[in-house]
Design a protein around this motif. Structure first.
Motif, PDB file in Angstrom:
ATOM      1  N   ASN A 371      17.160   5.710 -52.774  1.00 32.53           N
ATOM      2  CA  ASN A 371      17.417   6.659 -52.246  1.00 32.53           C
ATOM      3  C   ASN A 371      18.468   7.272 -53.163  1.00 32.53           C
ATOM      4  O   ASN A 371      19.296   7.090 -52.889  1.00 32.53           O
ATOM      5  N   LYS A 373      19.218  10.785 -55.258  1.00 31.11           N
ATOM      6  CA  LYS A 373      19.744  11.053 -55.114  1.00 31.11           C
ATOM      7  C   LYS A 373      20.969  11.056 -53.831  1.00 31.11           C
ATOM      8  O   LYS A 373      22.313  11.518 -54.448  1.00 31.11           O
ATOM      9  N   LYS A 374      20.687  10.270 -52.980  1.00 32.00           N
ATOM     10  CA  LYS A 374      21.466   9.736 -51.733  1.00 32.00           C
ATOM     11  C   LYS A 374      22.644   8.689 -51.972  1.00 32.00           C
ATOM     12  O   LYS A 374      24.100   8.724 -51.985  1.00 32.00           O
ATOM     13  N   GLN A 375      22.375   7.755 -52.636  1.00 27.13           N
ATOM     14  CA  GLN A 375      22.974   6.255 -53.045  1.00 27.13           C
ATOM     15  C   GLN A 375      23.264   6.527 -54.690  1.00 27.13           C
ATOM     16  O   GLN A 375      24.403   6.358 -55.067  1.00 27.13           O
ATOM     17  N   PRO A 377      23.782   9.654 -56.841  1.00 23.22           N
ATOM     18  CA  PRO A 377      23.820  10.797 -57.054  1.00 23.22           C
ATOM     19  C   PRO A 377      24.383  11.252 -58.462  1.00 23.22           C
ATOM     20  O   PRO A 377      23.704  12.362 -58.906  1.00 23.22           O
ATOM     21  N   GLU A 380      21.875  12.289 -62.328  1.00 19.65           N
ATOM     22  CA  GLU A 380      20.947  13.351 -62.519  1.00 19.65           C
ATOM     23  C   GLU A 380      20.107  13.355 -63.266  1.00 19.65           C
ATOM     24  O   GLU A 380      19.665  14.563 -63.450  1.00 19.65           O
TER      25      GLU A 380
END
Length: 472
Positions: A371, A373-375, A377, A380
């Motif tokens: 993931n 975005k979660k792990q 970020p 981007e």
């Protein structure tokens, strides 16, 4: 009772799913200042023989619309490793003059991503993203540790050089230390923009020479591959091989000296092709190629000296594209790009999907089911091109791609301000150029006046991006 035809189809489908489900070894080979037109798979009129790249292209996918994260070295490598558009953080080659590490602690790298998934991570070659040590600003040697480098940014091991093979301090780095002090006098040739050979005088560490930089580094890369094969470990590896060639100084091995018939740059290109062959062959001989995802590309377009000298000899290093290294026109950042994974990627195919170095991060996260975005970020500006690897015949739709300074790519359109150093706030909409790359890949016909509305839309997109820039 399942018919044989149906059973065969299901078996094949199961094998394909299992193959994609197993985490592969991953290798990125990054050339230094290699133009889009400098290798035969991307330039049918190339005057330089590149048999190993031809072979690699026949074994994998050739991407014809791939882009470095920038038109110069440091920001390009920064974008590749972090998944951050260097235009967003103001990373330029000149940032190295501060004497600080470019990649900050809170910006995660591909090394961090792979390590989080149980990979061993290795880097070999040219770092060029700085260290945190007092004398770095003056390119001085030190016997102290070199914080802020590869082993502090996600890599288990590093062997290489801080910048180009002809830059001080001229010595090897093993993990986070210089191996020996430059004490021996050295002279080597370089070429100026006029094509004249000049002599550089400096000092080198015992055992280090510009001629042996590339062969020494590729030997280390091959050793990592062979050692992994001998260990027979279930643990996959990630290898980032940042070649110091064909960047100046052009000092080919004796096996390639004079071989191209186009001078030392052409000879060095043939040596770069040999490097690719060494790594590809090592994978095949060890049997690791069957579960290794191998990439080849370049950090930016051809350097200006090589561009001029090769053009005089009838070889177009940028092929049909306008510009060269440091330009925001296509020749500055559109780069050769090949991906290979036997049995998993369609061999001998071509993809027209638009991809950027920053997209490596999301692509690998997608492959490894991480993931992003979660792990991670901080990555981007990364957008996965895994679908383009799986189905190269389908063109991937990518979000707008901003270039520093004042340039934007949206689908087949290129929007750019001709001023290379003009701050965005000092520009006006009517000053921008607009090119339809599908009809005009060489960016020769500016259609901004004929399509004012599109230019206005692109201006607003870039304005929104510019408002979120946070310079380092």
């Amino acid at each position: 009772m399942i018919p044989k035809v149906v059973f065969g189809f299901l078996f094949s489908l199961t094998c394909l799913i299992c193959a994609w489900g197993k985490n592969p070894n991953v290798i990125i080979i990054l050339a230094d200042d290699l133009g889009y037109g400098d290798c035969e798979p991307f330039n049918p009129s190339s005057r330089i023989s590149t048999p190993n790249l031809n072979k690699l292209a026949s074994e994998g996918i050739r991407f014809t619309d791939a882009h470095a994260a920038s038109g110069t070295c440091t920001p390009s490598r920064y974008g590749l490793l972090t998944g951050i558009n260097p235009a967003r953080t103001g990373v330029l080659n000149t940032l190295l003059a501060r004497g600080k590490a470019i990649v900050s602690k809170d910006e995660k790298t591909l090394g961090d991503l792979f390590r989080s998934q149980g990979y061993s991570t290795h880097m070999v070659g040219k770092w060029h993203l700085g260290f945190d040590y007092p004398n770095q600003k003056k390119n001085k040697w030190t016997n102290e540790p070199l914080p802020g480098g590869p082993v502090n940014r996600g890599f288990d091991t590093f062997f290489g050089i801080h910048s180009s093979a002809g830059s001080d301090p001229m010595c090897w780095i093993e993990n986070n230390r210089f191996t020996s002090e430059p004490t021996e006098h050295l002279t080597f040739p370089k070429f100026n923009i006029k094509g004249e050979s000049i002599t550089v005088k400096t000092k080198t560490a015992p055992g280090f020479s510009v001629e042996q930089a590339s062969p020494t580094l590729v030997k280390r890369a091959v050793k990592i591959i062979k050692d992994h094969a001998q260990e027979k470990s279930d643990k996959p590896f990630f290898l980032y091989y940042a070649s110091p060639i064909p960047h100046q100084p052009w000092v080919p091995m004796k096996e390639f000296a004079g071989k191209s018939g186009l001078g030392p740059y052409g000879d060095f290109l043939m040596q770069m092709d040999w490097v690719v062959g060494q790594i590809n062959d090592a994978l095949k001989k060890t049997g690791l190629d069957q579960n290794t995802l191998l990439f080849f590309t370049s950090d930016n377009g051809v350097g200006p000296v090589a561009h001029k000298m090769m053009k005089q000899k009838g070889h177009m290093s940028s092929e049909k594209f306008r510009g060269m290294k440091a330009f925001r026109y296509e020749g500055g950042h559109r780069v050769p790009f090949i991906a290979k994974w036997p049995g998993k990627l369609s061999a001998g195919t071509t993809s027209e999907s638009t991809i950027n170095f920053t997209d490596f991060f999301a692509t690998f996260a997608d492959l490894l089911k991480v993931n992003l975005k979660k792990q991670f970020p901080s990555a981007e500006d990364s957008h996965s091109f895994l679908s383009a690897l799986k189905e190269p015949e389908k063109r991937l739709s990518r979000p707008p791609m901003a270039h520093r300074l004042n340039a934007l790519r949206v689908d087949d359109w290129k929007w750019i301000h001709p001023g290379r150093t003009t701050p965005f706030e000092n520009t006006r909409l009517e000053e921008y150029e607009l090119y339809d790359l599908k009809k005009d890949p060489g960016e020769q016909t500016n259609v901004a006046e004929q399509d004012v509305q599109r230019s206005k839309e692109f201006y607003e997109i870039y304005q929104s991006f510019d408002q979120n820039i946070k310079l380092k």
